[in-house]
Design an enzyme around this catalytic site. Sequence first.
Site, mmCIF file in Angstrom:
data_model
loop_
_atom_site.group_PDB
_atom_site.id
_atom_site.type_symbol
_atom_site.label_atom_id
_atom_site.label_comp_id
_atom_site.label_asym_id
_atom_site.label_seq_id
_atom_site.Cartn_x
_atom_site.Cartn_y
_atom_site.Cartn_z
ATOM 1 N N SER A 109 -6.174 2.102 3.866
ATOM 2 C CA SER A 109 -6.314 0.981 4.136
ATOM 3 C C SER A 109 -7.624 0.673 4.811
ATOM 4 O O SER A 109 -8.349 1.215 4.459
ATOM 5 C CB SER A 109 -4.961 0.570 5.122
ATOM 6 O OG SER A 109 -4.970 -0.939 5.428
ATOM 7 N N ASN A 110 -7.736 -0.545 5.756
ATOM 8 C CA ASN A 110 -8.978 -1.054 6.133
ATOM 9 C C ASN A 110 -8.804 -1.528 7.314
ATOM 10 O O ASN A 110 -7.469 -1.875 7.940
ATOM 11 C CB ASN A 110 -9.494 -1.845 5.315
ATOM 12 C CG ASN A 110 -8.867 -3.376 4.936
ATOM 13 O OD1 ASN A 110 -8.427 -3.926 5.824
ATOM 14 N ND2 ASN A 110 -8.243 -3.284 3.718
#
Length: 225
Positions: free
Chosen positions: A29-30
């Site tokens: 993810s981020n």
Amino acid sequence: GFDQKLQGKRVLVSAGGTREALDPVRYLSNHSSGKMGIAIAHVAAMLGAEVSLVRTESTLNLPVLPSIDTITVSSAVELNDAMTMQEGQADIIIMAAAVSDYRAEEVAGQKMKKDKTQSKNRLNLSLVENPDILANLPKANHYVVGFAAETQDVVAYAQAKLQTKGADMIVANDVSDRSIGFASEDNAAYLVTQTEVKALEKSNKMIIASQILAAVLIDSRAKKK
Ligand code: PMT
């Protein structure tokens, strides 16, 4: 009362970071919290728009006004499906979500185990490209805004993205500065269109959201979109 500048407009916003599963317990993810996209959804609703929000699971700790129609997704493919389903009903589309460009080629059905053999001190993940949601959205019947999260040369990359993605506006933010961009309360950005580059100085994401929507209204009228 509020100025109903977006009365009669249908606004579709995406917010948050996608999660790309590796196995039942892990994902790629981020750092997107969803604050920027949800601020846009709230300001649009206060300006009288009918708002649809597609948010990722990373945003679930943020409150959303009950008048906003909300869908929660996890991965880029799910976000793509939700945006594709809803785009036909929107006058203005704003892609504030941080979308993973790649996902795991295969998602393991069971938790991946650590390989304890001495020679196996490395793990290779094979990734495949995700759909480019912004690039694939039809542009003829609505005004489309993309974001650009960059760590250098933000305006130049935004101008390139405006062309390659076919968007009407790119909101370019510098995510190398921890006090703006990902997860912070504030942002600073350049609004890049075919005809101009407008700098927005650092301020709360609600203020940035209203400045973006004001610029969208002016440019969409000029382009008769
Ligand atoms: O959520 P916050 O914590 O408040 O942080 C806000 C933010 C920094 C995430 C937000 O302001 C922002 O910049 N969002 C876009 C992040 C991003 O994915 O940028 P990008 O340069 O990788 O992508 C460019 C544009 O294409 C974006 O509009 C993105 O939504 C879209 N995209 C990207 C890849 C992909 N496969 N499909 C897409 O639609």
